[in-house]
Design an enzyme around this catalytic site. Structure first.
Site, PDB file in Angstrom:
ATOM      1  N   ASP A 197     -26.590  17.127  20.950  1.00  0.00           N
ATOM      2  CA  ASP A 197     -26.239  18.446  21.212  1.00  0.00           C
ATOM      3  C   ASP A 197     -25.804  18.765  19.436  1.00  0.00           C
ATOM      4  O   ASP A 197     -24.909  17.987  19.069  1.00  0.00           O
ATOM      5  CB  ASP A 197     -25.215  18.675  22.290  1.00  0.00           C
ATOM      6  CG  ASP A 197     -24.811  20.072  22.340  1.00  0.00           C
ATOM      7  OD1 ASP A 197     -25.304  20.435  23.219  1.00  0.00           O
ATOM      8  OD2 ASP A 197     -24.189  20.612  21.305  1.00  0.00           O
ATOM      9  N   GLU A 243     -28.510  24.594  22.325  1.00  0.00           N
ATOM     10  CA  GLU A 243     -28.612  23.625  20.993  1.00  0.00           C
ATOM     11  C   GLU A 243     -28.677  22.038  21.796  1.00  0.00           C
ATOM     12  O   GLU A 243     -28.375  21.337  21.164  1.00  0.00           O
ATOM     13  CB  GLU A 243     -27.350  23.878  20.157  1.00  0.00           C
ATOM     14  CG  GLU A 243     -25.978  23.590  20.664  1.00  0.00           C
ATOM     15  CD  GLU A 243     -25.294  24.534  21.468  1.00  0.00           C
ATOM     16  OE1 GLU A 243     -26.048  25.565  22.096  1.00  0.00           O
ATOM     17  OE2 GLU A 243     -24.026  24.784  21.651  1.00  0.00           O
TER      18      GLU A 243
END
Ligand SMILES: [Mg+2]
Length: 302
Positions: A177, A220
């Protein structure tokens, strides 16, 4: 203009058809037996095969059956040419997958029209197959990063998980991430954010092997399923991804940024009965990496 393959045990029949078809601009090849057809047709890759029903040795039906078992020509339309239109074997031929049949003696323009019809069918089937392939790609891919999407990732990874369990082989998962991604979007705009996501995908691809499965799970967040990989091996890979991304500079519209990743890594354990368990564990480790310091890899078992 099409590529037409004629099969007939009587050479004069072939010649007559050959001249006519060539006059109409078609490209022609031929064989005088079923065996010859099986050998030559896959090299010629015809658009249509004209196949005589009555041949000594391998019959038209047997030849048709053999053609349907050869992947490179199984979808080529076959027009059976029969001396007897009451022949029961015409029914057999159509049932096996012949496209059409025509009776001898035939009227050439009718035969040629049937050839054209078969070619049109083959072309539309090929177009449909290509369209289906494009759709399958769209349905399985994240359009921004060209990674697999969440749904396809789980489809593929569940299969790999089952294989690893069955053969007692290692399998690892990396979850990653982008750190403080919201700030990139807020400070530089979503276009810069998109560039950053594309860079994450590129860096992952650089560090992966062909057999690893990379996906954008959403936002993300990315995941990688690594078959045949121990936790140690996956941790090395995760560390390489982290370091490569840390050095990268993402540019958009005259501005440039750098950012970092947090990563969680885990591997299949004896008690695991579903791939989701690995994902949940990797997700918790990723969370630990976030709360620890960010820009780091946390893995378990070590
Ligand atoms: Mg014959």
């Amino acid at each position: 203009m099409a590529r037409i393959f004629i099969v007939d045990d009587v050479e004069d029949n072939i010649k007559l058809l050959w001249y006519n078809l060539e006059d109409d601009g078609h490209e022609v090849a031929s064989a005088t037996s079923g065996q010859g057809c099986i050998e030559l047709a896959p090299d010629f890759l015809p658009d249509v095969i004209l196949l005589d029903m009555m041949m000594p040795g391998m019959s038209g039906i047997e030849t048709l059956q053999a053609l349907k078992a050869i992947p490179s020509v199984e979808n080529v339309p076959v027009i059976m040419v029969s001396a007897d239109d009451s022949d029961d074997s015409i029914i057999d031929a159509l049932d096996i997958g012949a496209h059409d049949f025509i009776s001898k003696p035939f009227i050439y323009p009718v035969l040629e029209a049937r050839v054209r019809s078969a070619v049109r069918l083959k072309q539309s089937q090929e177009e449909l197959a290509a369209a289906n392939e494009r759709l399958a790609t769209l349905a399985s891919t994240d359009s921004l990063t060209r990674c697999f999407n969440r749904r396809h990732f789980f489809e593929l990874s569940n299969v790999e998980f089952a294989k690893a369990k069955r053969h007692t082989r290692p399998l690892s998962v990396i979850m990653l991430d982008a750190d403080k991604f919201k700030a990139i979007n807020d400070n530089y705009g979503h276009a810069m954010g998109d560039e950053a996501l594309k860079r994450i995908a590129d860096v992952c691809r650089e560090c992966l092997r062909e057999t690893d499965i990379l996906a954008r799970l959403g936002g993300e967040e990315f995941a990688i399923c690594c078959p045949e990989t121990t936790c140690e091996g996956a941790t090395h890979m995760a560390e390489r991804i982290r370091q490569t991304l840390e050095k990268a500079v993402v540019e958009y519209d005259g501005q440039s940024i750098s950012f970092t990743l947090s990563l969680g890594v885990t591997a299949i354990e004896d008690g695991d009965s579903a791939f989701d368990q690995l994902i949940n564990r990797a997700d918790q480790l990723l969370y630990q990496a976030k709360t620890k310091s960010r820009n780091c890899v946390v893995s378990s078992p070590h």
